[in-house]
Design an enzyme around this catalytic site. Structure first.
Site, short mmCIF file in Angstrom:
data_model
loop_
_atom_site.label_atom_id
_atom_site.label_comp_id
_atom_site.label_asym_id
_atom_site.label_seq_id
_atom_site.Cartn_x
_atom_site.Cartn_y
_atom_site.Cartn_z
N ASP A 17 48.38 27.71 16.34
CA ASP A 17 49.11 26.44 16.42
C ASP A 17 49.67 26.14 15.04
O ASP A 17 49.14 25.31 14.29
CB ASP A 17 48.14 25.34 16.87
N GLU A 96 59.89 23.56 21.48
CA GLU A 96 59.87 22.27 22.17
C GLU A 96 61.26 21.68 22.41
O GLU A 96 62.12 21.69 21.53
CB GLU A 96 59.04 21.28 21.34
N LYS A 132 58.75 24.23 25.80
CA LYS A 132 57.71 23.22 25.71
C LYS A 132 58.29 21.85 26.07
O LYS A 132 59.28 21.41 25.49
CB LYS A 132 57.15 23.20 24.29
N THR A 156 53.19 20.09 27.48
CA THR A 156 52.38 19.61 26.37
C THR A 156 52.10 18.12 26.50
O THR A 156 52.52 17.48 27.46
CB THR A 156 53.08 19.94 25.04
N PHE A 178 45.32 18.24 25.42
CA PHE A 178 45.07 17.94 24.02
C PHE A 178 43.64 17.43 23.82
O PHE A 178 43.35 16.25 24.01
CB PHE A 178 46.07 16.89 23.53
#
Length: 321
Positions: A17, A96, A132, A156, A178
């Site tokens: 990440d 993203e 994403k 996400t 998350f």
């Protein structure tokens, strides 16, 4: 004895990440995930200095409105970070869609097509990329369309079972629940400390994982946003885990036996659910933590996206002076 990181690799696909090129080269993850915050941080490092200059130079040659040029340069920089990471990992790189498109299905689909086209211009095919999207109703609907087109998606900012159920129904390739941000909310709300086993973020991912495996759902579960290695160890065996370099380093230095906590062969039976828009929004609304963290996450990503655009704007103005 092998390190806990190596033991984790034997049961879970390890994803980095980060946009830290040196860390990725050192730690050798299978995939990489990025977001606006990671891209902003990466672009400010010496490694990407030449890429930044190239993108600004490219932007100077583009026509159109200034805001459009700024956005295009920022997009180019995000692709540059993703392309650099793709050279170091054998698997996928997540890129993203703009956070400020999180409630616009059509615009999200259009942006995803643009991202895929930009990577293709650099010789990187769609099978190396994950688009994403925020796990809003609109983001999930965009993913549903993209998946049918053969463009795999990573949903996400996922904090609730409702989001996971809707993503599964949409045929999403991968979700990123998350863990750490769920823990943050509960610690602040309750004033309590949690063990790895009672950590609300860990419990949430375990519940989603169980629901998917119990119902034969193929969507990949990739835990994200970790605060400590205890959370990671408590999810050992999850399909994938995306982990920051400092925690990967900590696991690499740790010895001892890492116990497998999740397995696709071990689950409790759970009925399949189906959600329309009304029931999705109601379930999400009933989960205060998920509602607050989803909106907060979108705002934070939008803030960092705007910071990147402002950085580009200043460079373009300086170049034109």
């Amino acid at each position: 004895m092998t390190s806990k990181l190596e033991q984790l690799r034997s049961m879970t696909v390890v994803v980095a990440d980060t946009g830290d090129i040196e860390a990725v080269a050192r730690l050798k993850p299978v995939d990489c995930t990025t977001n606006p915050s990671i891209v902003l941080k990466a672009i400010g490092t010496p490694v990407f200095a030449d890429k930044f200059k190239e993108a600004v130079s490219w932007g100077k040659k583009q026509g159109g409105q200034p805001d459009g040029v700024v956005a295009a340069v920022a997009d180019r920089l995000a692709i540059s970070v993703g392309a650099a990471l793709s050279e170091l990992v054998p698997g996928r790189v997540s890129t993203e869609v703009d956070a400020d498109l999180s409630f616009d299905t059509k615009a999200s689909i259009d942006k995803a097509h643009q991202i895929i086209a930009s990577y293709k211009e650099r010789g990187i095919e769609r099978d190396r990329i994950l688009i994403k999207l925020a796990s809003t109703w609109e983001g999930i609907r965009a993913a549903e369309v993209l998946q049918k087109e053969g463009i795999d998606c990573n949903l996400t900012l996922l904090f609730a079972q409702a989001q996971a159920i809707a993503c599964a129904e949409a045929g999403v390739f991968l979700i990123s629940p998350f863990v750490g941000r769920i823990l943050d909310w509960h610690k602040k709300a309750s004033g309590q400390d949690y063990t790895a086993e009672t950590d609300p973020g860990v419990v949430s991912v375990r519940n989603i994982y169980n629901y998917y495996k119990a119902n034969g759902i193929k969507t990949i579960v990739m835990g994200a946003s970790f605060r400590n290695v205890g959370e990671i160890e408590a999810l050992a065996g999850c399909d994938r885990l995306t982990i920051a370099p400092n925690l990967l380093d900590e696991l690499d230095k740790a010895d001892g036996t890492l116990e497998r906590k999740l397995s696709p062969e071990t689950f409790k039976a759970e009925p399949m659910q189906s959600l329309d828009e009304k029931s999705f929004r109601w379930m999400l609304n009933e989960d205060q933590m998920a509602t607050e963290k989803l909106s907060d996450g979108i705002r934070l990503f939008a803030k960092d996206l705007n910071a990147l655009r402002e950085m580009v704007r200043k460079e373009l103005q300086a170049a034109a002076a």
